[in-house]
Design a protein around this motif. Structure first.
Motif, short mmCIF file in Angstrom:
data_model
loop_
_atom_site.label_atom_id
_atom_site.label_comp_id
_atom_site.label_asym_id
_atom_site.label_seq_id
_atom_site.Cartn_x
_atom_site.Cartn_y
_atom_site.Cartn_z
N ASN A 49 0.80 -1.70 -0.31
CA ASN A 49 -0.13 -0.41 -0.01
C ASN A 49 0.70 1.62 0.23
N VAL A 50 2.16 1.23 -0.17
CA VAL A 50 2.95 2.78 -0.55
C VAL A 50 3.14 2.73 -1.56
N SER A 51 2.20 3.83 -2.29
CA SER A 51 2.81 4.06 -3.55
C SER A 51 3.84 4.16 -3.82
N GLU A 52 4.57 4.57 -3.18
CA GLU A 52 6.44 4.94 -4.09
C GLU A 52 7.29 3.72 -3.73
N ARG A 53 6.63 3.12 -3.55
CA ARG A 53 6.99 1.66 -3.28
C ARG A 53 7.27 0.90 -4.21
N LEU A 54 5.48 1.70 -4.36
CA LEU A 54 5.19 0.55 -6.16
C LEU A 54 5.51 1.21 -7.61
N VAL A 55 5.42 2.80 -7.64
CA VAL A 55 6.34 2.89 -8.47
C VAL A 55 7.22 2.74 -9.40
N ASN B 199 -0.44 6.11 -19.97
CA ASN B 199 -1.11 7.13 -19.03
C ASN B 199 -0.75 6.27 -17.68
N THR B 200 -0.11 6.36 -16.86
CA THR B 200 -0.49 5.69 -15.57
C THR B 200 -0.78 6.12 -14.29
N SER B 201 -1.00 5.04 -13.10
CA SER B 201 -1.88 6.07 -12.15
C SER B 201 -1.26 4.80 -11.16
N THR B 202 -0.92 4.77 -9.96
CA THR B 202 -0.19 4.19 -9.03
C THR B 202 -0.74 4.71 -7.57
N ALA C 207 8.88 -0.34 -8.23
CA ALA C 207 8.65 -2.13 -8.43
C ALA C 207 8.18 -2.49 -9.15
N VAL C 208 6.99 -1.63 -9.24
CA VAL C 208 5.99 -2.38 -10.26
C VAL C 208 5.89 -0.64 -11.87
N THR C 209 4.94 0.42 -11.53
CA THR C 209 5.15 1.28 -12.75
C THR C 209 6.40 1.99 -13.13
N ASN C 210 7.58 1.81 -13.30
CA ASN C 210 8.65 2.06 -13.69
C ASN C 210 8.96 0.39 -13.99
N PRO C 211 9.22 -0.43 -14.18
CA PRO C 211 9.55 -1.11 -14.79
C PRO C 211 8.24 -2.08 -16.19
N LEU C 212 6.91 -1.76 -15.43
CA LEU C 212 5.53 -1.47 -16.65
C LEU C 212 5.84 -0.86 -17.65
N GLU C 213 6.04 0.55 -17.04
CA GLU C 213 6.11 1.57 -18.29
C GLU C 213 7.27 1.60 -19.04
N LYS C 214 8.60 0.79 -18.70
CA LYS C 214 9.77 0.00 -19.38
C LYS C 214 9.61 -0.47 -20.44
N VAL C 215 8.81 -1.06 -20.13
CA VAL C 215 8.46 -2.86 -21.36
C VAL C 215 6.75 -1.72 -22.23
N GLY D 242 10.80 -7.72 -9.22
CA GLY D 242 11.89 -8.19 -8.38
C GLY D 242 10.52 -9.14 -7.00
N GLU D 243 11.26 -8.66 -6.17
CA GLU D 243 10.37 -9.20 -5.10
C GLU D 243 9.34 -8.69 -4.37
N GLN D 244 9.84 -7.31 -4.29
CA GLN D 244 9.51 -5.95 -3.41
C GLN D 244 8.08 -6.17 -3.38
N VAL D 245 7.16 -6.73 -4.10
CA VAL D 245 5.73 -6.63 -3.72
C VAL D 245 5.15 -8.64 -4.39
#
Length: 112
Positions: free
Chosen positions: A19-25, A46-49, A27-35, A82-85
């Motif tokens: 539930n920590v948005s900064e960690r999700l950005v 356009n993303t929302s975390t 761990a999830v948002t940045n790798p997703l956007e890169k792909v 990764g294994e963060q989330v």
């Protein structure tokens, strides 16, 4: 404020165990956007975390189609978060856009 053109986008939604948005950005948002940025014909992302959730809308040049949905689905299957989330669920669908440009946005040609 820039508006989405009429039409559909590929919408991807991840439900996660964090539930920590900064960690999700990171761990999830940045790798997703890169792909997603590497997919041919992608014009805008356009993303929302938020707590427990990451959502992305992908608009393709000309028109967004079922073929684009299949392409996105194929590419996101290989994203390494990764294994963060822990990813609890993932959906991808064609739909009208819902996210505003006040969230994160990437356009073809951006170096972000």
């Amino acid at each position: 404020m820039t508006m989405w053109p009429k039409g559909l986008v590929v919408a991807v939604h991840y439900k996660v165990n964090d539930n920590v948005s900064e960690r999700l950005v990171e761990a999830v948002t940045n790798p997703l956007e890169k792909v997603l940025r590497g997919i041919e014909r992608v014009e805008e992302i356009n993303t929302s975390t938020t707590h427990y959730s990451v959502e992305a809308e992908i608009r393709f040049k000309d028109e967004t189609t079922q073929h684009d949905l299949a392409t996105v689905t194929k590419h996101i299957e290989h994203v390494n978060f990764g294994e963060q989330v822990q990813i609890i669920s993932r959906t991808a669908e064609l739909r009208p856009p819902r996210l505003s440009f006040d969230d994160q946005e990437w356009k073809a040609g951006d170096s972000k």
